[in-house]
Design a protein around this motif. Structure first.
Motif, short mmCIF file in Angstrom:
data_model
loop_
_atom_site.label_atom_id
_atom_site.label_comp_id
_atom_site.label_asym_id
_atom_site.label_seq_id
_atom_site.Cartn_x
_atom_site.Cartn_y
_atom_site.Cartn_z
N ASN A 76 -35.17 11.89 -15.49
CA ASN A 76 -35.60 12.14 -16.87
C ASN A 76 -36.65 11.12 -17.30
OD1 ASN A 76 -34.03 14.40 -17.26
ND2 ASN A 76 -32.33 13.29 -18.19
N THR A 77 -37.63 10.93 -16.44
CA THR A 77 -38.66 9.93 -16.68
C THR A 77 -40.04 10.58 -16.55
OG1 THR A 77 -37.26 8.17 -15.81
CG2 THR A 77 -39.62 7.74 -15.87
N VAL A 78 -40.94 10.16 -17.43
CA VAL A 78 -42.32 10.63 -17.38
C VAL A 78 -43.24 9.42 -17.27
CG1 VAL A 78 -42.59 10.69 -19.91
CG2 VAL A 78 -44.01 12.17 -18.46
N TYR A 79 -44.33 9.59 -16.55
CA TYR A 79 -45.28 8.51 -16.30
C TYR A 79 -46.67 8.92 -16.77
CZ TYR A 79 -41.51 7.37 -13.04
OH TYR A 79 -40.28 7.10 -12.48
N LEU A 80 -47.48 7.92 -17.08
CA LEU A 80 -48.88 8.16 -17.39
C LEU A 80 -49.69 7.11 -16.67
CD1 LEU A 80 -50.83 9.96 -19.04
CD2 LEU A 80 -50.80 8.17 -20.79
N GLN A 81 -50.41 7.53 -15.64
CA GLN A 81 -51.30 6.64 -14.91
C GLN A 81 -52.66 6.70 -15.59
OE1 GLN A 81 -50.75 4.52 -12.22
NE2 GLN A 81 -52.85 3.84 -12.63
N MET A 82 -53.13 5.57 -16.08
CA MET A 82 -54.39 5.50 -16.81
C MET A 82 -55.38 4.67 -16.02
SD MET A 82 -52.92 4.99 -20.69
CE MET A 82 -52.28 3.35 -20.37
#
Length: 120
Positions: A76-82
């Protein structure tokens, strides 16, 4: 208890990279879409990127090609690679989750926000 907990924000130079994470701190029957929003001073909160439970993604035009959203449904984890960050990416970034109960009742949850500052 904040239902979604973000981490990974900070100060980075233009052109640099950061990776944001958002984990659910409680269990949900089902999480449909998850996403990242941001709000800069004096501006409205805007969608940065979203991802459906099946993996379909959507991005704001301003971040397409630079940011990548992903999720781990088991955690239940979301990531954002910027990547290739610009000063105009400076904002507080918020995690969002669209959920359903076993009865089908919709819920929407937010994290507390994490500051991202892009500056030399």
């Amino acid at each position: 208890q904040v239902p979604l907990v973000e981490s990974g924000g900070g100060l980075v130079q233009p052109g640099g990279s950061l990776r944001l994470s958002c984990a659910a701190s409680r269990s949900f029957f089902r999480i449909n879409s998850m996403g990242w929003y941001r709000q800069a001073p004096g501006k409205q909160r805007e969608l940065v990127a979203g991802i459906a439970s099946g993996g379909t993604t959507v991005y704001a035009d301003s971040v397409t090609g630079r940011f990548t959203i992903s999720r781990d449904n088991a955690k239940n984890t979301v990531y954002l690679q910027m990547n290739s960050l610009k000063p105009e990416d400076t904002a507080v970034y918020y995690c969002n989750a669209d959920t359903r109960t076993s009865y089908g009742t919709r819920g929407e949850y937010w994290g507390q926000g994490t500051q991202v500052t892009v500056s030399s």
